[in-house]
Scaffold this active site. Structure first.
Site, mmCIF file in Angstrom:
data_model
loop_
_atom_site.group_PDB
_atom_site.id
_atom_site.type_symbol
_atom_site.label_atom_id
_atom_site.label_comp_id
_atom_site.label_asym_id
_atom_site.label_seq_id
_atom_site.Cartn_x
_atom_site.Cartn_y
_atom_site.Cartn_z
ATOM 1 N N ASP A 112 0.873 -1.169 0.000
ATOM 2 C CA ASP A 112 0.000 0.000 0.000
ATOM 3 C C ASP A 112 0.913 1.222 0.000
ATOM 4 O OD1 ASP A 112 -1.620 2.162 0.643
ATOM 5 O OD2 ASP A 112 -2.746 1.091 2.178
ATOM 6 N N SER A 116 -1.509 14.642 -13.806
ATOM 7 C CA SER A 116 -2.738 14.533 -14.604
ATOM 8 C C SER A 116 -2.993 15.875 -15.292
ATOM 9 C CB SER A 116 -3.915 14.210 -13.669
ATOM 10 O OG SER A 116 -5.170 14.373 -14.294
ATOM 11 N N TYR A 152 -9.217 15.856 -5.961
ATOM 12 C CA TYR A 152 -8.357 15.066 -6.845
ATOM 13 C C TYR A 152 -7.397 15.977 -7.598
ATOM 14 C CZ TYR A 152 -6.893 12.170 -10.799
ATOM 15 O OH TYR A 152 -6.141 11.506 -11.748
ATOM 16 N N LYS A 181 -3.111 16.301 -7.595
ATOM 17 C CA LYS A 181 -2.261 16.235 -8.776
ATOM 18 C C LYS A 181 -1.440 17.515 -8.954
ATOM 19 C CE LYS A 181 -3.321 12.058 -9.758
ATOM 20 N NZ LYS A 181 -2.312 10.995 -9.600
#
Length: 265
Positions: free
Chosen positions: A68, A148, A161, A165
């Site tokens: 993980d 991203s 999110y 990024k």
């Protein structure tokens, strides 16, 4: 008799997180195709054996490790395992990540903690572990991080999110500056709309939250791509392999867009 040109990554050992499926799988396979030996790391062993078989069939060495990435000790253990099993360590690809879709107003502390732990902390631990191993081995190395298009532009319903990024870009730039003197380059790749399980889930969540039919969000985003089609893991993998290879030796601190023409910077 024609001279045989060696594969660009021949003799290199790489580790890819999130390698069991999607973009991570594509990256691992492409690195192997270009001659690298590859350690495959994911949060579960699902899919890893199949990717390992594909890589072995190409003639490259491979090994698998379950970790993980939000667990710092596990990431360091994965890098130690990769270096031992592959006989070296040259490239770290911090690819693992998750998405969170929803209005900023609805984000909970637990949502944010999990998202940040995987997308940001996981990259930080990967940078740390890779740098430590490169220094231990006394060699230069390459670190390649997953950002991203959402690391260049904040998207509605993808606010946290996008924040993770953007954070990856910051870590990439800072690490590049800190470790250039060590011969370590640090870059990031910024995909767009890739046809993977992650985008299936993003599309499903948009459908739940906005009432549009499933598939419509994916279609809407795809229609904004200049090259006219969704991205594939192989599209991303080709760019990552370039970053891992000798052609990118003079490149560091950058976060290159590989999105078919969606976000322009």
């Amino acid at each position: 008799m024609a001279m045989q040109i060696p594969a660009p990554l021949a003799g290199k050992a790489a580790l890819v997180t999130g390698a069991g499926r999607g973009i991570g799988r594509g990256i691992a396979v492409e690195l192997a195709r270009q001659g690298a030996d590859v350690a495959l790391v994911d949060v579960s062993d699902g899919g890893l054996a199949e990717v390992a078989d594909e890589i072995t069939g190409m003639g490259s060495k491979t090994t698998t490790f379950v970790a993980d990435v939000s667990d710092r000790d596990a990431v360091f253990a994965a890098v130690d395992h990769a270096a031992s099993a592959l006989g070296g360590f040259d490239v770290m690809v911090n690819n693992a990540g998750i998405a969170l879709v929803g209005p900023i107003a609805d984000v909970t502390p637990d949502d944010l903690a999990r998202l940040w732990a995987i997308n940001v902390d996981g990259v930080l631990w990967g940078i740390q572990a890779a740098v430590a191993k490169f220094k231990e081995l006394g060699r230069p190395g390459k670190i390649i991080n997953a950002s991203s298009i959402a690391g260049h532009e904040g998207f509605a319903m993808l606010g946290p999110y996008s924040a993770t990024k953007f954070a990856v870009r910051a870590l990439t730039q800072a690490a590049a500056k800190e470790h250039a003197a060590d011969g370590i380059t640090v870059n990031a790749y910024c995909p767009g709309v890739v046809g993977t399980d992650m985008w299936v889930e993003i599309d499903r969540r948009f459908a739940q939250l906005t009432g549009v039919a499933e598939g419509e969000t994916f279609k809407k985003f795809t229609e904004t791509i200049a090259l006219g089609r969704p991205e594939t893991p192989e599209d991303v993998a080709g760019f990552v392999a370039y970053l891992a290879g000798p052609g990118a030796d003079y490149m560091t601190g950058q976060a290159g867009l590989i999105d078919g023409g969606m976000v322009y910077r």
